[in-house]
Design an enzyme around this catalytic site. Structure first.
Site, mmCIF file in Angstrom:
data_model
loop_
_atom_site.group_PDB
_atom_site.id
_atom_site.type_symbol
_atom_site.label_atom_id
_atom_site.label_comp_id
_atom_site.label_asym_id
_atom_site.label_seq_id
_atom_site.Cartn_x
_atom_site.Cartn_y
_atom_site.Cartn_z
ATOM 1 N N GLY C 150 0.820 -1.201 0.000
ATOM 2 C CA GLY C 150 0.000 0.000 0.000
ATOM 3 C C GLY C 150 0.853 1.248 0.000
ATOM 4 N N CYS C 151 0.324 2.333 -0.532
ATOM 5 C CA CYS C 151 1.117 3.550 -0.714
ATOM 6 C C CYS C 151 1.538 4.172 0.612
ATOM 7 C CB CYS C 151 0.378 4.557 -1.577
ATOM 8 S SG CYS C 151 -1.273 5.000 -1.016
#
Lengths: 348, 348, 348, 348
Positions: C150-151
């Protein structure tokens, strides 16, 4: 004497702006705020910036809840006020910020909106000049049912009407391009209004189409003396929450000079606190009118193409909607027209 | 009784905001506006959003031009007011929005600013709680020389002081990260403040450095009862013209509960119109306080790390600067503290 | 040899970014693009910026449509890929940009996401250092099922892991505050993501809560040598469509010097093309990595509080999502890791 | 064969964009980067987003430093390249992104720019149709001195030239309004380009004036067959760093139909990779072409006013400047025209 006020559609952007303005109005006291889905919530849950209304709770938008007030402001989606207003107290002043009662022509209504036609109410951009002298504000005095003008129509009409009323510009082939912020669309949940779509981008929409704002503009230009005005209207969404920057151009009639142009515009708005023509060489910015009930106009003559370029800035939620509604109510009720309205923008 | 007012530095952002607020203040009348380079111009040429001051002309910033007013607001670059103020009328109320008179410690001044030290004036974020009860506003009553607090110091101090005064948080290892708009930097012509650099980007600056705001925060936290508070301060420029969103975290002392935290913060600001603690689960947005003299605080306890997270939003030009200055002036002069100050934000 | 590729969820922001990157990848050829509601439309109707894919039409997101490709990228809402992936060709490389297969702990899954647990896939932020030497990229080589990170977790982990692996920072009380753009939320139609809500404002959300990103960060920090790391995570939406600017602070262990800190971070990312530590005194801006698969880290030691401050900028859609997915696929397939990935940002 | 390249003005926005594009060009190798004030610094200190050029150092902008390269790109302020170019190697290809060599009429030069006239170089927006068939690209083949077109002139010319070359529109009274980002102004330190002035505002400038872009537009329209075209040009700065959204309208000749209009525009750009006409009902957004060498055109006929409305989006730094320069260089050198140029935008 304090007048009791109800605001319908108080959880939207226009409703919120009405409340923000009303919070500073000495003659009005907001007693009732209504909503559709959000009824039952504290107002401040939907409008966290309106700290002074911390004690108000949203109730459902019904005629019963709107009854018993001296003034009712409607900030409902287009098509929602027509039916409701038939049930409101005839003695109350009702100001509709929606489009339902703006157009005097049922044909235009059918062509641009469709659906039931509820008839026109007193309509006026107060400062707009009308043919033969005077202004649209005269149409509002004493009215009990008012259709507040649309923000885009106000912008274009105010920008160019002085040229019509002074017979300096051709009434046909008026070309307008508007940089507009997304708040004019309210809280509608469409992909095109998502922040990711708007940030860092300029997005035109509905170009060349038959914009609903056009018949409203034409209606005002006819009042200013035009017989069959034609207007091209191109809106471009830009990344600012509020504001309209309308660039409106019209062909000058043969022989018209830049001085005559300036004189006509300055005459049209002479002494107006809320519509001001800037000195030669100055242009308005939307930031200069943010939060204010002010429209600023910059004026230039483009000799090469034989056109006047009138650039007008206003805040779509104030002078374009909620401020206009309050100004109209002031006029209708015989209050000082500027009461509760701010002329200074919030910049930078 | 109307008091005559002069605003020095009226062509800058802080000066413009002072004027915008003063335009709605019933007890003040702005008679003089001064500037350095722009002296001789109409005020409105530099501040086109201030339509109500169309008749004012900028004069040079000199002691002579500032003389003869009841109240003088200074909105000058840091280092510019110290010398000037020595020449001002001792009987006038002088409120300095710059940093020159904020620090009580000459050592701190030397370490964080350098140059001549002009001594501390009455300083106070009115709502900040002080150890032993009461608030900083008591320090301002009757003062004739006031150093208005800095916007970043106000944000961090207001966010965390309730935990200090109630002895719920550790005074060391306070960590703050602030999203800030560029207007706090004024009109300084540096590449880093160009629109092309700021738009679409988040830009931290001076990270880990000895920020000038830190001694000011420490000074207020000591008044709240800390003896040797330490604060990490990281500002991040984001693409909004105004606003500070300060995320301030502090370690909770052993055994402190979320309920105790909430109670302490709510007690600290109980009844304050301009500093409000939001209900559990709500967080403030800078848009909610745009143009308003309001600071909103959202509160959460992060049990995993044992910290309170206080998120505070304020408008750097209003509650952070010009509104704070007017509020201080109201207190000093014995006027109602809220006079001329707006609690509602301009949103969206 | 050209590998055939399918992208599921091609009408969303992550899917669009995958396609933009894949358009420049010499070894991949996109054959199939799928969507839920928009199946049947030309891709370009949903992604008008992807001119090079003018000949692709969206088909429905089904296992059948995704079958028969060498590589399948999934860019689906969380919870949508778990079921689908069970039906995909075991021999194909499947890279999931969603969260469904990231967490190795079913307990964490239940606590932070809930619903069916589909088991963990090979997960790796390639450059993240792991305890005992090496990097997470080693976990991806030869994998056929990859959960792309995930970012937000990538941003925080990359920022602070070098201090963990080098035993310079405390693993507890890590405090992170992130300025994030709204594109990370995809095209979800919620009021909070409307442009009018985001423009001109900094909006924190879910503060102090149990963010879904936290177990993912902890998982990576444990790989780096922590046993029970705790992280505070506060995201703030700011008005930029893309970008994460993570300010991550951790307490330094006693006696650790600024030089040791710098050396540890520089060692951790020595020679990495996509994760770079800036020289002393420089800080990254999100604009510098816009559109690039690059994460930039600025480093400072705040001696007053005894913390390292690591500020990391990345593009949430590239290094945070789609670039990471392509980089992982390159590794898994034995291609040069940098193939098709751009190191230069689009600025200003 | 790799050609050696020098970029003069490499610390500015146009220079940076040239380098970003050149970093992906297989036939060019950047050997030298020059600047005025910043000579001596690492390039990356001025352009932190250009990670792939970490080994380049800025040298002074002198003829000596630019000598010995196959290709020299000049990205200098207007008026700076004229003198310099006289000293450059006659055998090198020199592409000037400035205005100094664009105008073929010394009278126009004197009227719109003034100062020494250095003569016109080969000028061409490659895709622009010319009267009698063909395109401007033919003017660039084999050239060794090229004046790259200006961004605003390219936008307006590309939008409307198809109507001129097909004799469907009147060549007089062309009205254009452009929403433009501030990066077109480079890094000039003027108050009007500060972020605080641009954020949240739409700011017109130089309205009705004799814009320098006008003679350049007229020059291209004359090549398309006009004899005395007149153009009104109104630029409006909006809060996006890059992008031009040009709304260009022209009066249709009597009897011209919407189908004829569409056919003319589609014919003019048939097969062009970088200039594309969108299907009926679609309009371009600047985000769709961000970072790409693409211009997208939306087309509508406004029957009420008898005008065609052509709305064109391009990235001022790419298709408007640096991409155009590289495309021209490709043509001049006989390379494939699209080499190193990207057609896909970075959105959202």
């Amino acid at each position: 004497m304090t007048l009791s006020v109800a605001v319908a559609g108080a959880s939207g952007y226009a409703g919120g702006e009405l409340l923000r303005i009303l919070s500073g109005h000495p003659d009005f006291e907001v007693r009732t705020v209504t909503a559709f889905q959000n009824a039952g919530q504290p107002l401040i849950a939907q409008q966290p910036h309106l700290r002074s209304f911390a004690d108000l709770t949203l109730v459902e938008t019904t005629a019963a809840n709107l009854a018993g007030h001296d003034v009712v402001f409607l900030a409902l989606p287009h098509g929602k006020s027509g039916e409701l207003t038939a049930q409101l107290d005839p003695g109350a002043l009702v100001v509709d910020c929606g489009a339902d009662h703006r157009l005097t022509s049922e044909t235009d209504w059918a062509a641009f909106y469709g659906g039931d036609y509820f008839g026109a109410w007193a309509y006026g951009v107060p400062e707009l000049p009308v043919a033969g002298g005077g202004h649209q504000r005269e149409r509002l005095a004493g009215a009990t049912r008012i259709a507040a003008p649309g923000c885009n129509a106000s912008a274009v009409s105010l920008a160019i009407a002085p040229g019509i009323v002074a017979s300096l510009v051709e009434e046909q082939d008026i070309v307008s391009v508007l940089a507009v912020g997304p708040s004019g669309a309210g809280k509608s949940l469409k992909t095109m209004y998502l922040a990711s779509e708007i940030l860092g981008s300029a997005n035109p929409y509905a170009v060349g189409g038959s914009h609903r704002h056009i018949p409203e503009i034409q209606q005002s230009l006819r009042l200013a003396g035009a017989s069959d005005p034609t207007v091209s209207f191109t809106p471009v969404l830009v990344p600012m929450s509020r504001g309209i920057l309308a660039t409106v151009t019209a062909r000058l009639k043969p022989g018209v000079t830049a001085d005559e142009v300036r004189e006509a515009w300055e005459n049209a708005y002479h002494g107006e606190p809320f519509v001001q023509v800037l000195p030669d060489g100055q242009m308005p910015r939307t930031a200069d009118v943010l939060g204010a009930n002010t429209a600023l106009i910059g004026l230039a003559v483009d000799a090469a193409v034989g056109r006047v370029i009138a650039v007008l800035a206003l805040d779509n939620l104030v002078k374009g909607t909620a401020g206009a509604a309050v100004q109209s109510a002031n006029i209708a009720l015989g209050l000082t027209e500027t009461t509760g309205l701010n002329v200074n923008g919030v910049a930078p």
